[in-house]
Design a protein around this motif. Structure first.
Motif, mmCIF file in Angstrom:
data_model
loop_
_atom_site.group_PDB
_atom_site.id
_atom_site.type_symbol
_atom_site.label_atom_id
_atom_site.label_comp_id
_atom_site.label_asym_id
_atom_site.label_seq_id
_atom_site.Cartn_x
_atom_site.Cartn_y
_atom_site.Cartn_z
ATOM 1 N N ARG A 62 0.810 -1.221 0.000
ATOM 2 C CA ARG A 62 0.000 0.000 0.000
ATOM 3 C C ARG A 62 0.844 1.272 0.000
ATOM 4 O O ARG A 62 0.315 2.362 -0.125
ATOM 5 N N PRO A 66 -0.769 3.472 -6.702
ATOM 6 C CA PRO A 66 -1.831 2.473 -6.837
ATOM 7 C C PRO A 66 -1.900 1.794 -8.200
ATOM 8 O O PRO A 66 -2.534 0.750 -8.346
ATOM 9 N N GLY A 89 -7.138 5.361 -8.621
ATOM 10 C CA GLY A 89 -7.282 6.444 -7.670
ATOM 11 C C GLY A 89 -6.094 7.370 -7.676
ATOM 12 O O GLY A 89 -5.430 7.560 -8.693
ATOM 13 N N THR A 102 -1.566 6.306 -0.516
ATOM 14 C CA THR A 102 -2.714 6.246 -1.412
ATOM 15 C C THR A 102 -3.918 6.922 -0.778
ATOM 16 O O THR A 102 -4.128 6.824 0.422
ATOM 17 N N GLU A 104 -7.878 6.804 -0.637
ATOM 18 C CA GLU A 104 -9.021 5.934 -0.948
ATOM 19 C C GLU A 104 -10.189 6.795 -1.394
ATOM 20 O O GLU A 104 -10.768 7.516 -0.596
ATOM 21 N N ASP A 106 -12.843 5.511 -3.455
ATOM 22 C CA ASP A 106 -14.015 4.668 -3.705
ATOM 23 C C ASP A 106 -14.698 4.949 -5.032
ATOM 24 O O ASP A 106 -15.905 4.763 -5.170
ATOM 25 N N ASN A 108 -13.904 4.026 -9.033
ATOM 26 C CA ASN A 108 -13.012 3.317 -9.937
ATOM 27 C C ASN A 108 -13.077 3.968 -11.320
ATOM 28 O O ASN A 108 -13.858 3.575 -12.168
#
Length: 173
Positions: A62, A66, A89, A102, A104, A106, A108
């Motif tokens: 992580r 990404p 992302g 990264t 997040e 949510d 794509n």
């Protein structure tokens, strides 16, 4: 292009620009030029081109970018480099020491543009899924879409900020 000599120069041989398409480039104002590629991540060159560093996605880690398809990069006033990827992302790192984190989101979709407003919020334009406003202090994300009536198009592909703080976003259609 070298303005002083009026000549075009190639980058020194390296494992990314010699075999991949370059999708974006940015000067981090700290002595480095970052080149994002379509499928092999990022190569970072010192201004004098004497040395470079490769940054690429490592599966299961992580603390890497990404995705190796880099679509855009943005350097904030506080020397944070924001990296947009294709369907992976976004990520951020200090320009002084590479430390990838990264975000997040949510969503794509391809990140096509990233810009920071005067309140230090990050605006992330998605190619088909609207616009995200990310508050790095709280980690909260607000999603703007055509279907909720907040923006006229979900394909946000460019951005700029005027001196008075007005945000401009460009889109297809």
């Amino acid at each position: 292009y070298d303005n002083q000599t009026g000549s075009w120069n190639d980058l020194p041989e390296n494992p990314i620009t010699d075999r991949d398409f370059i999708s974006c480039a940015i000067d981090d104002r700290k002595g480095n030029i970052w080149f994002g590629s379509i499928s092999n991540g990022i190569v970072v060159f010192r201004y004098d081109l004497s040395e470079y560093q490769i940054i690429s996605h490592e599966s299961g880690n992580r603390l890497t970018i990404p995705n190796n398809h880099i679509s855009c990069m943005y350097v904030s006033d506080d020397n944070i480099l924001w990296i947009g990827t294709m369907k992976g992302g976004a990520a951020l790192t200090s320009t002084e020491k590479v430390d990838i984190r990264t975000i997040e989101v949510d969503v794509n979709e391809d990140v096509k543009t990233i810009i920071e407003d005067k309140e230090k919020n990050l605006w992330i334009g998605m190619d088909g899924k609207g616009l995200l406003k990310y508050d790095p202090q709280t980690g909260k994300i607000r999603h703007f879409t055509k279907s909720d009536g907040s923006i006229p198009c979900d394909n946000i592909i460019g951005s700029a900020i005027l001196d008075d703080g007005t945000m401009l976003f460009t889109s297809y259609g």
